[in-house]
Design a protein around this motif. Structure first.
Motif, PDB file in Angstrom:
ATOM      1  N   VAL A 133       0.863  -1.180   0.000  1.00  0.00           N
ATOM      2  CA  VAL A 133       0.000   0.000   0.000  1.00  0.00           C
ATOM      3  C   VAL A 133       0.900   1.230   0.000  1.00  0.00           C
ATOM      4  CG1 VAL A 133      -1.881   1.167   1.185  1.00  0.00           C
ATOM      5  CG2 VAL A 133      -1.632  -1.307   1.418  1.00  0.00           C
ATOM      6  N   VAL A 134       0.709   2.121  -0.968  1.00  0.00           N
ATOM      7  CA  VAL A 134       1.523   3.339  -1.038  1.00  0.00           C
ATOM      8  C   VAL A 134       0.609   4.536  -0.865  1.00  0.00           C
ATOM      9  CG1 VAL A 134       3.181   4.647  -2.389  1.00  0.00           C
ATOM     10  CG2 VAL A 134       3.073   2.173  -2.639  1.00  0.00           C
ATOM     11  N   ILE A 135       0.827   5.274   0.210  1.00  0.00           N
ATOM     12  CA  ILE A 135      -0.086   6.366   0.582  1.00  0.00           C
ATOM     13  C   ILE A 135       0.639   7.697   0.459  1.00  0.00           C
ATOM     14  CG2 ILE A 135      -1.500   7.303   2.439  1.00  0.00           C
ATOM     15  CD1 ILE A 135      -1.433   4.441   3.674  1.00  0.00           C
ATOM     16  N   ALA A 136       0.013   8.638  -0.232  1.00  0.00           N
ATOM     17  CA  ALA A 136       0.463  10.032  -0.247  1.00  0.00           C
ATOM     18  C   ALA A 136       1.908  10.182  -0.693  1.00  0.00           C
ATOM     19  CB  ALA A 136       0.275  10.666   1.139  1.00  0.00           C
ATOM     20  N   SER A 137       2.333   9.388  -1.663  1.00  0.00           N
ATOM     21  CA  SER A 137       3.695   9.546  -2.145  1.00  0.00           C
ATOM     22  C   SER A 137       3.799   9.117  -3.602  1.00  0.00           C
ATOM     23  CB  SER A 137       4.650   8.697  -1.306  1.00  0.00           C
ATOM     24  OG  SER A 137       5.924   8.650  -1.915  1.00  0.00           O
ATOM     25  N   ASP A 138       4.503   9.915  -4.376  1.00  0.00           N
ATOM     26  CA  ASP A 138       4.882   9.495  -5.735  1.00  0.00           C
ATOM     27  C   ASP A 138       6.292   8.940  -5.593  1.00  0.00           C
ATOM     28  OD1 ASP A 138       5.313  11.210  -8.943  1.00  0.00           O
ATOM     29  OD2 ASP A 138       5.501   9.113  -8.347  1.00  0.00           O
ATOM     30  N   THR A 139       6.383   7.671  -5.332  1.00  0.00           N
ATOM     31  CA  THR A 139       7.659   7.080  -4.947  1.00  0.00           C
ATOM     32  C   THR A 139       8.751   7.274  -5.991  1.00  0.00           C
ATOM     33  OG1 THR A 139       6.815   4.974  -5.751  1.00  0.00           O
ATOM     34  CG2 THR A 139       6.757   5.336  -3.371  1.00  0.00           C
ATOM     35  N   ALA A 140       8.394   7.350  -7.268  1.00  0.00           N
ATOM     36  CA  ALA A 140       9.426   7.516  -8.292  1.00  0.00           C
ATOM     37  C   ALA A 140      10.152   8.841  -8.098  1.00  0.00           C
ATOM     38  CB  ALA A 140       8.816   7.463  -9.677  1.00  0.00           C
ATOM     39  N   ASP A 141       9.475   9.807  -7.512  1.00  0.00           N
ATOM     40  CA  ASP A 141      10.083  11.102  -7.279  1.00  0.00           C
ATOM     41  C   ASP A 141      10.632  11.225  -5.866  1.00  0.00           C
ATOM     42  OD1 ASP A 141       9.132  14.513  -7.159  1.00  0.00           O
ATOM     43  OD2 ASP A 141      10.644  13.619  -8.451  1.00  0.00           O
ATOM     44  N   ASP A 142       9.910  10.651  -4.891  1.00  0.00           N
ATOM     45  CA  ASP A 142      10.287  10.823  -3.492  1.00  0.00           C
ATOM     46  C   ASP A 142      11.409   9.875  -3.062  1.00  0.00           C
ATOM     47  OD1 ASP A 142       6.796  11.282  -2.499  1.00  0.00           O
ATOM     48  OD2 ASP A 142       8.276  12.676  -3.313  1.00  0.00           O
ATOM     49  N   VAL A 143      11.246   8.616  -3.366  1.00  0.00           N
ATOM     50  CA  VAL A 143      12.214   7.603  -2.932  1.00  0.00           C
ATOM     51  C   VAL A 143      12.462   6.672  -4.118  1.00  0.00           C
ATOM     52  CG1 VAL A 143      11.873   7.646  -0.442  1.00  0.00           C
ATOM     53  CG2 VAL A 143      10.262   6.392  -1.862  1.00  0.00           C
TER      54      VAL A 143
ATOM     55  N   ALA B 194       3.349  -9.333  -5.992  1.00  0.00           N
ATOM     56  CA  ALA B 194       2.673  -8.528  -4.964  1.00  0.00           C
ATOM     57  C   ALA B 194       1.594  -7.680  -5.622  1.00  0.00           C
ATOM     58  CB  ALA B 194       3.689  -7.619  -4.274  1.00  0.00           C
ATOM     59  N   ARG B 195       0.548  -7.371  -4.867  1.00  0.00           N
ATOM     60  CA  ARG B 195      -0.525  -6.531  -5.413  1.00  0.00           C
ATOM     61  C   ARG B 195      -0.398  -5.129  -4.846  1.00  0.00           C
ATOM     62  NH1 ARG B 195      -5.393 -10.815  -5.028  1.00  0.00           N
ATOM     63  NH2 ARG B 195      -4.674 -11.017  -2.882  1.00  0.00           N
ATOM     64  N   LEU B 196      -0.807  -4.157  -5.655  1.00  0.00           N
ATOM     65  CA  LEU B 196      -0.577  -2.753  -5.308  1.00  0.00           C
ATOM     66  C   LEU B 196      -1.863  -2.046  -4.938  1.00  0.00           C
ATOM     67  CD1 LEU B 196       1.840  -1.234  -7.960  1.00  0.00           C
ATOM     68  CD2 LEU B 196       2.158  -1.272  -5.500  1.00  0.00           C
ATOM     69  N   VAL B 197      -1.793  -1.246  -3.869  1.00  0.00           N
ATOM     70  CA  VAL B 197      -2.890  -0.338  -3.551  1.00  0.00           C
ATOM     71  C   VAL B 197      -2.282   1.050  -3.477  1.00  0.00           C
ATOM     72  CG1 VAL B 197      -4.634   0.294  -1.874  1.00  0.00           C
ATOM     73  CG2 VAL B 197      -4.082  -2.120  -2.232  1.00  0.00           C
ATOM     74  N   LEU B 198      -2.760   1.954  -4.320  1.00  0.00           N
ATOM     75  CA  LEU B 198      -2.195   3.306  -4.364  1.00  0.00           C
ATOM     76  C   LEU B 198      -3.224   4.298  -3.868  1.00  0.00           C
ATOM     77  CD1 LEU B 198      -0.684   3.014  -7.948  1.00  0.00           C
ATOM     78  CD2 LEU B 198       0.489   2.630  -5.788  1.00  0.00           C
ATOM     79  N   VAL B 199      -2.786   5.191  -2.959  1.00  0.00           N
ATOM     80  CA  VAL B 199      -3.673   6.238  -2.463  1.00  0.00           C
ATOM     81  C   VAL B 199      -3.020   7.564  -2.819  1.00  0.00           C
ATOM     82  CG1 VAL B 199      -4.921   7.129  -0.468  1.00  0.00           C
ATOM     83  CG2 VAL B 199      -4.262   4.713  -0.554  1.00  0.00           C
TER      84      VAL B 199
END
Lengths: 651, 439
Positions: free
Chosen positions: A392-402, A418-423
């Motif tokens: 679950v990835v919440i409140a982050s655009d990981t490609a830019d943040d991490v 793995a299955r993805l849940v994006l918020v």
């Protein structure tokens, strides 16, 4: 060849490395050992290990171009042909063949040796005689393999195929199509690892060449890794172009200072300049990749305009004068300190001693940090993302943040299902996965509710569940998001991973250094460490940085800082892992390291800082903060030696 | 309709081509009038395993070029696991000299479709894909029309002949690449990717189209299935040789009077095919060489024309049955020129994935060009020999490389004097004879 064993980044207190390096991509090692013989020598390896890797364990070199341990094997270049019995009568590619019990492999039969030499001859057929001007020279597998496995003379007198060259793929990377051996590592990397389609192959047969899709320059933050991947000088760094050769440089294995992931990097030094940064594989953190910020943003370190001596009122001064002036003007004022993202643990610790003592009441801020509070309890290790069934990835655009954590998420999804849940309100690069992505798009302020609603979602019913959370780029209520994420993790039996923005934000928080305030408005005496503008309220401004930046204005006192390539110390990454810097450059007086200056300040103010060196500081940190206990055990300074591989006799 | 350039009409050995030329054969009605789709209905009432066993017993071997036992290939499909499984039909027919699949489709598209559907049921698949080469525009449209007729008649759909077993066929057109005849490259192209072969294992039966179990068969192979199921395996084994049963279509072309697609009983000698069926050489010329199974089969000199058309005999003669594309050259052909022409084909069609074919193929072309230009030497012959060896025996990722190697190897083997005179003495006796003859 990359060093497979990263230096041990401290043991005590760091998250355990539970996800092991697989023997083959996508396979987890079996406890069943398979015994086979290669060139008459026996070895036992986990099931699923590819022959190429098994041979390495015996120090037998099977040369490869298209094979890379992080990419799916293709058997395209045919360089790794070996003879196997029992098996088909024809030679097989060692990079696509997994081990089998009782297998007898020969890499040194006349047939295999000739096959290898022939393939190298083919690769050299159209390869330009560029070695003297090619930046891969000295660390080039084509050169090395030709010496070790190729024919000593050439039979080629035909004109070679020509392409226009070099082609700028972006402002950082150049492509030389004549040197390219069409191993397809770059296009496969983009497809399998980065999930981007920026590079492709055009035409077919001998006319094939690599090109950027739609004639667009490479824009991905992950583009630079293709430079490390390319086995020849086809993909080279324009930032490092014509700069030096490997034998001219010294290097150390250090840690990137650009974000909270803490990828391990190799920093290369020549004539007291930081000339290049490449990746240094650490399976626990970066998995062998770095992003373009870490790879290319180092020019500042070598800038001629670097501040190297203290200045008072714009004029050069001695350290003594500058510090005295600084401390005099800070006494009794409403003091504000702005710290840089990559403040080391040691500097943060000393600063805390000052802020608890003589500078009591001072406000300490870290610009651009997230609004996520300090982590409580166990958080997720990056490598453990690969074991998650739901991320679950919440409140982050990981490609830019991490960015490199984003690559690990992609690996977990594409390799391990793995299955993805994006918020997140926007479309994200993770949406590109064609299956099993659930994307919730909250309005401003709607995060906590959206997160809570996920509790019942089918993807979260199967664990392990990983809950990653940012703060929506600082516009959202980070504390509320963190609380909602923690509730969700608790309900789903999952583990949290806070996505801090600051390189050592987690370390600074663990040391209790950072307050609640977001800025220094209202302070009348400020010390700005690193980039950052002094507030309008400041009557006295001191800047401590390695460059005088436009936002600094005209500080009353300017102290020179050591850069990330000169500072000793450690960072705590977003996992809570302590990693130690190994600067490639020496600190040339009058430049002084940060902890050294803080000790000096502390002594002048009679603060509780009786330490004789950085090792003592590290021990004190370890004792004071259990989360940073790894500081008591810094690793040895020398790099582990690279294994020397021996190949079969020349044909 | 146009005059049929090949076998048609009743004859003992005309198992596939008997009705070719009959009015309306290409329509569903016309095909059904001659008993079409009765066999499919019969097959749907049988056990899938029984169908597989019948095809195994018939000894049918793949007609695409590899000649693998078809029934055995059907048996490689793993048991159903609830997920999709596919039958993919290789209609990419690009082997130089081969036009038999086109002949079959243009004459009896429904015979092809019936065979596909029987195969799909036999391996428990519900979805077939026909991958047809892009250049085959008319055959593509004929198959599309035929599929449309089947859908309307509900023979394709959720309940073919009332049986609760959904069946569908889709078509995909290729984009002009010989390599798409290679089964894994075909699958890559079908999936919308760059057509380059995959490393094997895994084989398509285990991980084929979209990583699902897939059966791949040639058009002619599947077109033969209805006959086998209708008449029984035992009847089929009455034709052909012990190891190579049945009949097959040979496409005969080149310097012969009557080029065409001829159905033969496997085991007849090539003298019958070339001199009788195809009418032999033109006036005043003699047969010099022939490629028995497409250009990928090693060339044989005319002195070997007595070799029989079965796979074993051809293998023993150091060639292969291949796709049955028999190209014939007479004494006006310079073997170095034909080698050059064929090599250019393989180099042009090379996908570029593996080093030896990509680079070696091109290097061979340039070397032969040099020899033809009169600038060769003995060293160039040695280089050619080295290259052809480097293209074979597992060095390449797929058979295209081996074929390119065989072209050079067999030509140099059987006609060494022609290569010698070109490379060393810079002359061509064939050219001189041609000039003398026209003078």
């Amino acid at each position: 060849m990359p060093d497979q064993t990263a230096p041990d980044q401290g043991r005590r207190g760091n998250p355990p490395q539970t996800a092991k390096q697989p023997g083959a991509p996508g396979e987890s090692p079996d406890s069943t050992g398979i015994t086979l013989s290669i060139d008459g020598r026996t070895v036992t390896v986990p099931k699923g290990t590819l022959l190429v890797e098994a041979a390495k364990l015996l120090s037998i070199e099977v040369p490869v171009f298209c094979y890379h341990h992080k990419l799916n094997p293709v058997g395209a270049c045919r360089l790794c042909l070996v003879e196997i019995s029992p098996g088909p009568p024809k030679p097989q590619t060692a990079c696509t063949t997994p081990v089998a019990e009782g297998m007898v492999v020969r890499t040194n039969t006349a047939g295999a040796v000739a096959a290898r030499a022939d393939i190298l001859e083919y690769e050299l057929l159209n390869h330009p005689l560029d070695c003297p001007v090619c930046d891969k020279g000295g660390e080039c597998p084509l050169q090395d393999y030709t010496f070790r496995h190729g024919y000593p003379t050439s039979r080629i007198d035909a004109p070679r195929l020509h392409f226009e060259k070099p082609i700028p793929l972006s402002d950082k990377i150049a492509l030389d199509r004549e040197r390219c051996v069409l191993c397809y590592r770059c296009t496969r990397y983009y497809d399998e690892i980065a999930w981007e389609q920026e590079l492709t192959t055009d035409q077919r047969g001998v006319q094939s060449y690599i090109t950027n899709q739609f004639d667009r320059p490479l824009q991905s933050i992950f583009s630079g890794n293709i430079i490390d991947l390319c086995p020849v000088g086809a993909l080279t760094s324009r930032v490092w172009r014509f700069e030096s050769r490997p034998w001219d440089m010294d290097h150390t294995a250090s840690v990137c200072s650009k974000c909270a992931v803490g990828c391990n990097v190799t920093m290369w030094q020549r004539r007291h300049q930081l000339v290049r940064i490449t990746s240094h594989e650490n399976g626990a953190v970066d998995d062998g990749w770095i992003c373009d910020r870490g790879r290319f943003d180092y020019a500042e370190v070598n800038a001629a305009e670097r501040v190297r001596t203290p200045r008072v009122g714009g004029k050069h001064a001695t350290w003594n004068d500058a510090l005295e002036r600084l401390l005099y003007n800070l006494r009794g004022k409403k003091l504000g300190i702005s710290v840089r993202q990559d403040l080391t643990n040691e500097e943060a610790f000393l600063l805390k001693r000052l802020v608890d003592g003589p500078w009591k009441g001072a406000r300490v801020v870290m610009p651009r940090r997230t609004r996520i509070p300090a982590a409580a309890g166990d958080t997720l290790a990056i490598a453990d993302l690969e074991r998650a069934r739901c991320i679950v990835v919440i409140a982050s655009d990981t490609a830019d943040d991490v960015p490199v954590v984003n690559l690990r998420i992609k690996k977990a999804v594409s390799r391990h299902g793995a299955r993805l849940v994006l918020v997140h309100p926007d479309d994200l690069d993770l949406d590109r996965w064609p299956h099993a992505v659930h994307h919730v798009r909250p309005q401003a302020g709607g995060y906590p509710e959206a997160v809570r609603a996920l509790r019942k979602h089918e993807y979260l019913q199967e664990g392990p569940v990983a809950v990653l959370y940012g703060d929506g780029h600082g516009t959202e209520d980070g504390t509320a998001i963190s609380a909602a994420a923690a509730e969700l993790a608790s309900a789903a039996g999952g583990t949290l991973m806070p996505l801090y923005r600051g390189t050592n934000e987690r370390g600074a928080l663990a040391l209790g250094l950072l307050g609640e305030e977001a800025d220094l408005e209202g302070c009348d005496a400020v010390l700005i460490m690193g980039p950052g503008a002094p507030p309008a309220s400041a009557r006295f401004t001191a800047v401590w940085d390695f460059l005088l930046r436009p936002e600094h204005g005209e500080p009353d006192v300017l102290l020179p800082a050591a850069s990330f390539a000169e500072d000793q110390g450690s960072y705590t990454n977003l996992e809570g892992r302590v990693q130690f810097l190994r600067p490639p450059l020496h600190v040339e007086p009058p430049l002084r390291e940060g902890w050294d200056v803080l000790l000096d300040i502390g002594h002048r103010l009679n603060a509780d800082v009786e330490f004789l060196g950085i090792a003592q500081i590290q021990k004190a940190v370890a004792e004071a903060v259990p989360a940073l206990a790894a500081l008591a055990d810094p690793p040895a300074t020398a790099l582990a030696p690279t294994t020397v591989l021996y190949g079969p006799a020349r044909p | 309709m146009a005059e049929l350039r090949g076998s048609h009409g009743k004859a003992r050995h005309h198992l596939l081509t008997q009705h070719f030329g009959a009015a309306g054969l290409a329509t569903l009605k016309g095909y059904q009038k001659l008993g079409g789709y009765d066999t499919l209905e019969k097959a749907l009432a049988m056990e899938p395993k029984a169908l597989v066993d019948e095809v195994k017993a018939s000894g049918l071997r793949g007609r695409g070029g590899a000649g693998f036992a078809t029934g055995v290939k059907w048996g490689f499909m793993p048991p159903p696991d609830g997920g999709p499984r596919y039958v993919v039909v290789n209609a990419d027919e690009s082997e130089p000299g081969t036009s038999k699949d086109r002949y079959i489709i243009e004459n009896s598209p429904h015979m092809v479709l019936e065979g596909i559907l029987i195969a799909a049921f036999a391996v428990q698949s519900h979805q077939a894909w026909i991958y047809i080469r892009g250049e085959y525009d008319r055959p593509y449209r004929m198959l599309m029309d035929a599929i449309g007729e089947l859908r309307e008649a509900k023979i394709l759909g959720s309940k073919p002949f009332g049986k609760d077993y959904p069946l569908d066929i889709q078509m995909y057109r290729g984009h002009g690449a010989y390599i798409c005849g290679e089964e894994t490259a075909l699958l890559e192209s079908l999936e919308g990717k760059r057509a380059q072969p995959r490393s094997r294992p895994p084989y398509p039966a285990v991980k084929g189209a979209w990583a699902r179990p897939t059966l791949l068969n040639n058009i002619e192979t599947l077109a033969t299935v209805p006959w086998i199921i209708k008449h029984g395996a035992a009847e089929y084994t009455k034709f052909g040789t012990e190891k190579n049963r049945g009949t097959r279509l040979l496409s005969v072309s080149g310097n012969v009077r009557k080029p065409g697609v001829y159905e033969i009983e496997i085991g007849v000698p090539f003298t019958h095919v070339i001199m009788e069926l195809a009418g032999g050489p033109f006036e005043g010329r003699q047969i010099k060489a022939f490629w028995p199974g497409g250009s990928s089969a090693k060339v044989l000199p005319a002195s070997r024309m007595d070799v029989t058309t079965d796979a074993e005999a051809l293998a023993a003669a150091d060639s292969m049955a291949g796709s049955g594309g028999c190209m014939v050259a007479d004494n006006s052909a310079c073997m170095v020129e034909t080698t050059y022409r064929l090599l250019k084909f393989y180099a042009y069609e090379s996908c570029g994935k593996c080093t030896p074919c990509r680079v070696g193929g091109n290097w061979a072309v340039r070397t032969v060009a040099k020899i033809l230009a009169g600038e060769g030497s003995r060293l160039d012959l040695q280089i050619l020999d080295k290259i052809q060896a480097g293209l074979q025996d597992g060095r390449c990722l797929c058979g295209l490389g081996d074929s390119a190697g065989w072209v050079v190897q067999s030509a140099m083997n059987h006609f060494p004097e022609e290569f010698e005179e070109h490379a060393v003495r810079h002359t061509c006796s064939v050219k001189r004879e041609r000039a003398a003859a026209s003078a």
